[in-house]
Enzyme design. Structure first.
Site, PDB file in Angstrom:
ATOM      1  CG  HIS A  37      44.110  39.050  35.612  1.00 37.91           C
ATOM      2  ND1 HIS A  37      42.804  39.425  35.416  1.00 37.91           N
ATOM      3  CD2 HIS A  37      44.240  38.838  36.952  1.00 37.91           C
ATOM      4  CE1 HIS A  37      42.159  39.425  36.564  1.00 37.91           C
ATOM      5  NE2 HIS A  37      43.007  39.088  37.516  1.00 37.91           N
ATOM      6  CD  GLN A 155      45.551  40.299  46.862  1.00 36.89           C
ATOM      7  OE1 GLN A 155      44.458  39.869  47.196  1.00 36.89           O
ATOM      8  NE2 GLN A 155      45.947  40.289  45.597  1.00 36.89           N
TER       9      GLN A 155
HETATM   10  O1  PAF Z   1      44.033  39.220  43.798  1.00 40.57           O
HETATM   11  C1  PAF Z   1      43.423  38.148  43.632  1.00 40.57           C
HETATM   12  O2  PAF Z   1      42.933  37.827  42.539  1.00 40.57           O
HETATM   13  C2  PAF Z   1      43.257  37.201  44.804  1.00 40.57           C
HETATM   14  O3  PAF Z   1      43.089  37.894  45.996  1.00 40.57           O
HETATM   15  C3  PAF Z   1      44.411  36.179  44.911  1.00 40.57           C
HETATM   16  C4  PAF Z   1      45.733  36.858  45.175  1.00 40.57           C
HETATM   17  C5  PAF Z   1      44.493  35.370  43.630  1.00 40.57           C
HETATM   18  C6  PAF Z   1      44.144  35.224  46.067  1.00 40.57           C
HETATM   19  O4  PAF Z   1      42.931  34.552  45.907  1.00 40.57           O
END
Ligand code: PAF
Length: 281
Positions: A37, A155
């Site tokens: 992150h 995703q």
């Molecule tokens: O990847 C994540 O942490 C989640 O799927 C996101 C993109 C923040 C959506 O809740």
């Protein structure tokens, strides 16, 4: 860094920046932040004048028997890490702020096709929840650019497809997976692993590497996948899927496809781990 749960405060700050002609990069997260992150935040800083992050454990993307309640919530540590990384604004809404009518009465976004395979097949409704929250967050923050990790490859493609299909005015940037020295992809769910499982978890990346090189050496896809699944079982995993797909569309790979991705999901102890590897044939 200013932290707020209020949509109006986010909008007011972003409006102020925009009025000065400044740009905004956005890093949506579910918190329990790790080096992956923080890498997104560092990359975000290179791409815009200001970085906004969000922390929201989105109930809509969890199935009924999944780990919504157990999902780690570590706000104070996350705030410290984001501040140190140069994030200026953090959105931490409650479920009531995001879904005031409750989940069942909420308008949702469905990205057809790509949402129904792989993790979408194993976790029905998951990508509907992801697309819906990401669109809501985009509408609240109105960023110029948003960054997502490539670990969640499917995703990323779901979000890219939504942005293209709905003509959303922002750029989506995929950022390479950050890994432990063992090769294990950083994930908040690694925290569910015991010390022994964490060592064995490195077998997932090794299986992907081996599978890619077996295919490059000419092995049939089914045989290569079976071999990779066997190696995962030997390490104590229960494989969910191991598939080779077109890296552009996630359609089943044909002989004509050159840009491929191998994607895997497997359970190890309490953790469902996913990983992927792009390669050329
Ligand atoms: O990847 C994540 O942490 C989640 O799927 C996101 C993109 C923040 C959506 O809740």
């Amino acid at each position: 860094m200013h932290t707020t749960a209020l949509i109006d405060e986010i909008r007011a700050q972003v409006r102020t920046w925009r009025a000065r002609g400044e740009t905004v990069a956005f890093v949506p997260t579910m918190g329990n932040l790790h080096a992956g992150h923080i890498h997104l935040v560092n990359e975000a800083r290179k791409r815009a004048d200001h970085v906004v992050a969000s922390i929201f454990v989105n109930p809509m993307q969890f199935g009924k028997n999944e780990d919504l309640d157990a999902y780690p919530r570590t706000l104070a540590d996350d705030q410290a890490a984001l501040t140190a990384a140069g994030c200026e604004l953090l959105f931490t809404p409650t479920p009531e702020i995001i879904y005031p009518k409750g989940l069942d009465a909420q308008t949702f976004v469905e990205v057809p096709g790509i949402s129904d395979v792989l993790c979408g097949a194993s976790r029905p409704g998951h990508f509907r929840g992801v697309a819906t929250i990401v669109l809501k967050l985009f509408n609240i923050v109105q960023p110029d650019v948003a960054l997502f990790g490539r670990k969640d490859f499917q995703q990323l493609l779901v979000i890219r497809t939504m942005v293209e299909d709905l003509s959303l005015p922002l750029e989506i940037v995929g950022i390479d997976t950050v890994r432990e020295a063992s090769g294990l992809a950083m994930s908040s769910r690694n925290g569910y692993l015991t010390a022994d499982e964490k060592q064995r978890a490195a077998a997932l990346k090794r299986a992907l590497d081996q599978l890619a090189s077996d295919i490059q050496a000419g092995m049939a896809v089914t045989d290569a996948c079976n071999k990779a699944n066997d190696s995962l079982r030997q390490a104590g995993f229960t494989p969910d899927y191991m598939e080779v797909r077109s890296a552009r569309t996630l359609a089943e790979a044909t002989d004509a496809d050159r840009e491929l991705v191998v994607l895997a999901a497997a359970q190890l102890g309490k953790a469902r781990l996913i990983d992927n590897l792009c390669f050329n044939r």
